[in-house]
Write a protein that holds these residues in place. Structure first.
Motif, PDB file in Angstrom:
ATOM      1  N   ALA A 361      27.678 -43.791  13.787  1.00 54.21           N
ATOM      2  CA  ALA A 361      27.054 -43.803  15.108  1.00 54.21           C
ATOM      3  C   ALA A 361      27.657 -42.700  15.969  1.00 54.21           C
ATOM      4  CB  ALA A 361      27.243 -45.161  15.772  1.00 54.21           C
ATOM      5  N   ASN A 362      26.841 -42.156  16.903  1.00 57.45           N
ATOM      6  CA  ASN A 362      27.281 -41.100  17.821  1.00 57.45           C
ATOM      7  C   ASN A 362      27.879 -39.911  17.069  1.00 57.45           C
ATOM      8  OD1 ASN A 362      26.552 -42.625  20.173  1.00 57.45           O
ATOM      9  ND2 ASN A 362      28.448 -43.807  19.935  1.00 57.45           N
ATOM     10  N   THR A 363      27.216 -39.523  16.018  1.00 58.39           N
ATOM     11  CA  THR A 363      27.722 -38.404  15.211  1.00 58.39           C
ATOM     12  C   THR A 363      26.588 -37.833  14.385  1.00 58.39           C
ATOM     13  OG1 THR A 363      29.431 -37.737  13.641  1.00 58.39           O
ATOM     14  CG2 THR A 363      28.361 -39.873  13.274  1.00 58.39           C
ATOM     15  N   ARG A 364      26.904 -36.790  13.620  1.00 58.39           N
ATOM     16  CA  ARG A 364      25.930 -36.195  12.717  1.00 58.39           C
ATOM     17  C   ARG A 364      26.197 -36.682  11.297  1.00 58.39           C
ATOM     18  NH1 ARG A 364      22.318 -32.836  14.567  1.00 58.39           N
ATOM     19  NH2 ARG A 364      22.640 -31.872  16.626  1.00 58.39           N
ATOM     20  N   THR A 365      25.124 -36.928  10.598  1.00 58.79           N
ATOM     21  CA  THR A 365      25.221 -37.373   9.210  1.00 58.79           C
ATOM     22  C   THR A 365      25.560 -36.189   8.315  1.00 58.79           C
ATOM     23  OG1 THR A 365      22.867 -36.989   8.770  1.00 58.79           O
ATOM     24  CG2 THR A 365      23.491 -39.144   9.686  1.00 58.79           C
ATOM     25  N   PRO A 366      26.014 -36.441   7.095  1.00 58.11           N
ATOM     26  CA  PRO A 366      26.343 -35.329   6.190  1.00 58.11           C
ATOM     27  C   PRO A 366      25.191 -34.371   5.961  1.00 58.11           C
ATOM     28  CG  PRO A 366      27.248 -37.373   5.347  1.00 58.11           C
ATOM     29  CD  PRO A 366      26.373 -37.738   6.513  1.00 58.11           C
ATOM     30  N   ASP A 367      23.933 -34.814   6.133  1.00 60.33           N
ATOM     31  CA  ASP A 367      22.798 -33.915   5.928  1.00 60.33           C
ATOM     32  C   ASP A 367      22.278 -33.326   7.241  1.00 60.33           C
ATOM     33  OD1 ASP A 367      21.872 -36.336   6.806  1.00 60.33           O
ATOM     34  OD2 ASP A 367      20.392 -36.626   5.215  1.00 60.33           O
ATOM     35  N   GLY A 368      23.079 -33.479   8.332  1.00 59.90           N
ATOM     36  CA  GLY A 368      22.798 -32.735   9.552  1.00 59.90           C
ATOM     37  C   GLY A 368      21.977 -33.419  10.610  1.00 59.90           C
ATOM     38  N   TYR A 369      21.681 -34.690  10.479  1.00 61.52           N
ATOM     39  CA  TYR A 369      20.878 -35.398  11.480  1.00 61.52           C
ATOM     40  C   TYR A 369      21.785 -36.189  12.420  1.00 61.52           C
ATOM     41  CZ  TYR A 369      16.850 -34.155   8.664  1.00 61.52           C
ATOM     42  OH  TYR A 369      15.890 -33.439   7.991  1.00 61.52           O
ATOM     43  N   TYR A 370      21.331 -36.330  13.656  1.00 59.87           N
ATOM     44  CA  TYR A 370      22.163 -37.002  14.658  1.00 59.87           C
ATOM     45  C   TYR A 370      21.771 -38.473  14.789  1.00 59.87           C
ATOM     46  CZ  TYR A 370      24.818 -37.866  18.893  1.00 59.87           C
ATOM     47  OH  TYR A 370      25.708 -38.376  19.813  1.00 59.87           O
ATOM     48  N   VAL A 371      22.785 -39.329  14.752  1.00 57.99           N
ATOM     49  CA  VAL A 371      22.596 -40.758  14.980  1.00 57.99           C
ATOM     50  C   VAL A 371      23.360 -41.119  16.242  1.00 57.99           C
ATOM     51  CG1 VAL A 371      22.137 -41.458  12.594  1.00 57.99           C
ATOM     52  CG2 VAL A 371      24.494 -41.217  13.344  1.00 57.99           C
ATOM     53  N   GLY A 372      22.679 -41.828  17.128  1.00 58.64           N
ATOM     54  CA  GLY A 372      23.258 -42.105  18.424  1.00 58.64           C
ATOM     55  C   GLY A 372      23.882 -43.493  18.517  1.00 58.64           C
ATOM     56  N   GLU A 373      23.837 -44.041  19.716  1.00 55.65           N
ATOM     57  CA  GLU A 373      24.405 -45.365  19.980  1.00 55.65           C
ATOM     58  C   GLU A 373      23.764 -46.411  19.092  1.00 55.65           C
ATOM     59  OE1 GLU A 373      27.216 -47.732  21.844  1.00 55.65           O
ATOM     60  OE2 GLU A 373      26.882 -45.610  22.169  1.00 55.65           O
ATOM     61  N   GLY A 374      24.583 -47.199  18.436  1.00 51.30           N
ATOM     62  CA  GLY A 374      24.056 -48.236  17.531  1.00 51.30           C
ATOM     63  C   GLY A 374      23.675 -47.676  16.177  1.00 51.30           C
ATOM     64  N   GLY A 375      23.883 -46.367  15.946  1.00 51.32           N
ATOM     65  CA  GLY A 375      23.611 -45.790  14.654  1.00 51.32           C
ATOM     66  C   GLY A 375      22.163 -45.396  14.431  1.00 51.32           C
ATOM     67  N   ILE A 376      21.316 -45.443  15.459  1.00 50.49           N
ATOM     68  CA  ILE A 376      19.899 -45.131  15.304  1.00 50.49           C
ATOM     69  C   ILE A 376      19.694 -43.610  15.280  1.00 50.49           C
ATOM     70  CG2 ILE A 376      17.619 -45.382  16.318  1.00 50.49           C
ATOM     71  CD1 ILE A 376      18.625 -47.965  17.650  1.00 50.49           C
ATOM     72  N   TRP A 377      18.920 -43.146  14.332  1.00 50.42           N
ATOM     73  CA  TRP A 377      18.606 -41.716  14.239  1.00 50.42           C
ATOM     74  C   TRP A 377      17.777 -41.284  15.437  1.00 50.42           C
ATOM     75  CZ3 TRP A 377      13.579 -39.833  12.011  1.00 50.42           C
ATOM     76  CH2 TRP A 377      13.493 -38.431  12.046  1.00 50.42           C
ATOM     77  N   ILE A 378      18.227 -40.188  16.077  1.00 53.07           N
ATOM     78  CA  ILE A 378      17.518 -39.604  17.208  1.00 53.07           C
ATOM     79  C   ILE A 378      16.760 -38.396  16.674  1.00 53.07           C
ATOM     80  CG2 ILE A 378      17.746 -38.509  19.480  1.00 53.07           C
ATOM     81  CD1 ILE A 378      20.310 -40.107  19.857  1.00 53.07           C
ATOM     82  N   SER A 379      15.434 -38.513  16.694  1.00 53.93           N
ATOM     83  CA  SER A 379      14.617 -37.500  16.047  1.00 53.93           C
ATOM     84  C   SER A 379      14.470 -36.220  16.838  1.00 53.93           C
ATOM     85  CB  SER A 379      13.214 -38.067  15.727  1.00 53.93           C
ATOM     86  OG  SER A 379      12.586 -38.478  16.937  1.00 53.93           O
ATOM     87  N   SER A 380      14.784 -36.213  18.119  1.00 53.29           N
ATOM     88  CA  SER A 380      14.646 -34.983  18.899  1.00 53.29           C
ATOM     89  C   SER A 380      15.789 -34.847  19.895  1.00 53.29           C
ATOM     90  CB  SER A 380      13.294 -34.966  19.632  1.00 53.29           C
ATOM     91  OG  SER A 380      13.177 -36.067  20.515  1.00 53.29           O
TER      92      SER A 380
END
Length: 380
Positions: A361-380
């Motif tokens: 959560a609140n970080t970038r995944t190993p493949d470069g996508y951002y996940v925000g609060e609660g671990g939900i992927w933020i698409s934009s």
């Protein structure tokens, strides 16, 4: 003298009137008998028929139209008249019960003294008494019988087998079956209730959610309530990974089509093997149980077997098909009880569990996508 004569005349006149009345009654009886009326003296001399035996031969075949029924008398003293099939629909199917009307006539000098169920016996094809009614001075008997329920023929199912590519149960087609009932087992436990299908296959892929030995049972059902015997397929072993694939779990393909299939377990920074003794977190001892549900230690603890990491509670149970917070970290468990990695689609939202199995959560995944609060992927 005059009074005596008068009296005699009156008496003499009454006598012919009485004779005339008797003569009229005799004439009426004679005419009635001649016209077919009941001869009381003849009825008193008739012999009663108390036992009636009939031979029944049915030409009705399931799956056909029409058909005939033949009824003949066994023994004498009566004869069979008309025989009529009463069912309105003559397109015969398995499960139907033919009903037949039969007219019986007593021979001269006989009458039907009994008309109850106990008076009748049947030979030939199976038949049973329904009702009977006597008419015409008990000389005629209207009988209704029913034949045995029509069978569907052979409802045996053969060729029960698995289509292992997608978890479909398959068996040979039986032309006499209107539908099939099928159910699935894992080991000695029932996985599904009885399912019904009109096809000679059933897709169980979505219900194969855990590793184990699977088999199914199937039976054919005819036109009516008649059912064949249950037959079993061979057992098919499904691994945990195969179970995830068959049940359609969405955890390998994430945003952008990326995939993450690491075998790393909780607390492990690189790949694991069976020599690893370190558990997640504070270096607690890892378990080596043979699978979820088997007690491998005391207290709540992580376990590792040849299929992956799972978590066991002190009472021997384990989490599955859920998210669970352990030591302030969230983990996702599949329906086999093993933790999941990479992208996970849950309730329409994408989450990512890292190499240790914990939710990011609140970080970038190993493949470069951002996940925000609660671990939900933020698409934009």
């Amino acid at each position: 003298m005059g009074r005596m004569w008068t009296g005699k005349r009156k008496a003499y006149r009454r006598l012919p009137a009485r004779i005339a009345a008797l003569a009229a009654a005799a004439a009426f009886l004679s005419v009635a008998v001649g016209m077919g009326g009941v001869d009381v003296r003849a009825a008193e001399n008739r012999t009663g028929i108390s036992q009636i035996c009939l031979n029944v031969a049915s030409g009705i075949v399931p799956g056909s139209s029409g058909g005939s029924v033949s009824v003949t008398a066994v023994g004498g003293n009566f004869r069979v008249g008309s025989v009529e099939i009463l069912n309105a629909d003559d397109d015969w199917m398995g499960g139907m019960t033919p009903r037949v009307s039969v007219e019986l006539y007593a021979d001269q000098g006989y009458y039907f003294s009994e008309a109850g169920r106990k008076a009748f016996t049947f030979t030939g094809d199976d038949a049973s008494f329904v009702t009977a009614r006597r008419t015409n001075g008990n000389g005629t008997l209207a009988l209704t019988i029913k034949l045995d329920k029509l069978e569907n023929g052979d409802l045996t199912v053969t060729g029960a087998r698995w289509e292992e590519s997608d978890g479909t149960a398959v068996w040979d087609y039986n032309p006499r079956a209107k539908r099939y009932e099928v159910r699935m087992y894992r080991g000695n436990s029932s996985v599904t209730s009885i399912r019904t299908t009109s096809e000679n296959y059933y897709d169980f892929g979505g219900s194969i959610t855990r590793r184990g030995d699977y088999y199914f049972e199937v039976r054919a059902v005819g036109s009516g309530a008649e059912k064949g015997d249950w037959i079993s397929s061979d057992s098919w072993y499904v691994s945990a990974a195969e179970a995830d694939d068959l049940s359609g779990r969405d955890y390998s393909d994430g945003p952008g089509g990326s995939a993450y299939n690491s075998n790393r377990g909780p607390g492990v920074s690189n790949g694991y093997d069976n020599s690893y003794n370190g558990g997640p977190g504070a270096g607690s001892a890892g378990g080596y149980g043979s699978g979820p549900g088997i007690v491998t230690g005391s207290g709540n603890h992580w376990c590792l077997d040849q299929y992956g990491w799972w978590y066991q509670f002190a009472n021997g149970s384990y989490p599955y098909s859920c998210w669970l917070c352990i030591d302030n970290k969230w983990y996702c468990f599949n329906e086999s009880g093993y933790i999941r990695y990479g992208w996970i689609l849950h309730n329409g939202l994408w989450y990512y569990c890292g190499p240790d199995g914990a939710l990011m959560a609140n970080t970038r995944t190993p493949d470069g996508y951002y996940v925000g609060e609660g671990g939900i992927w933020i698409s934009s």
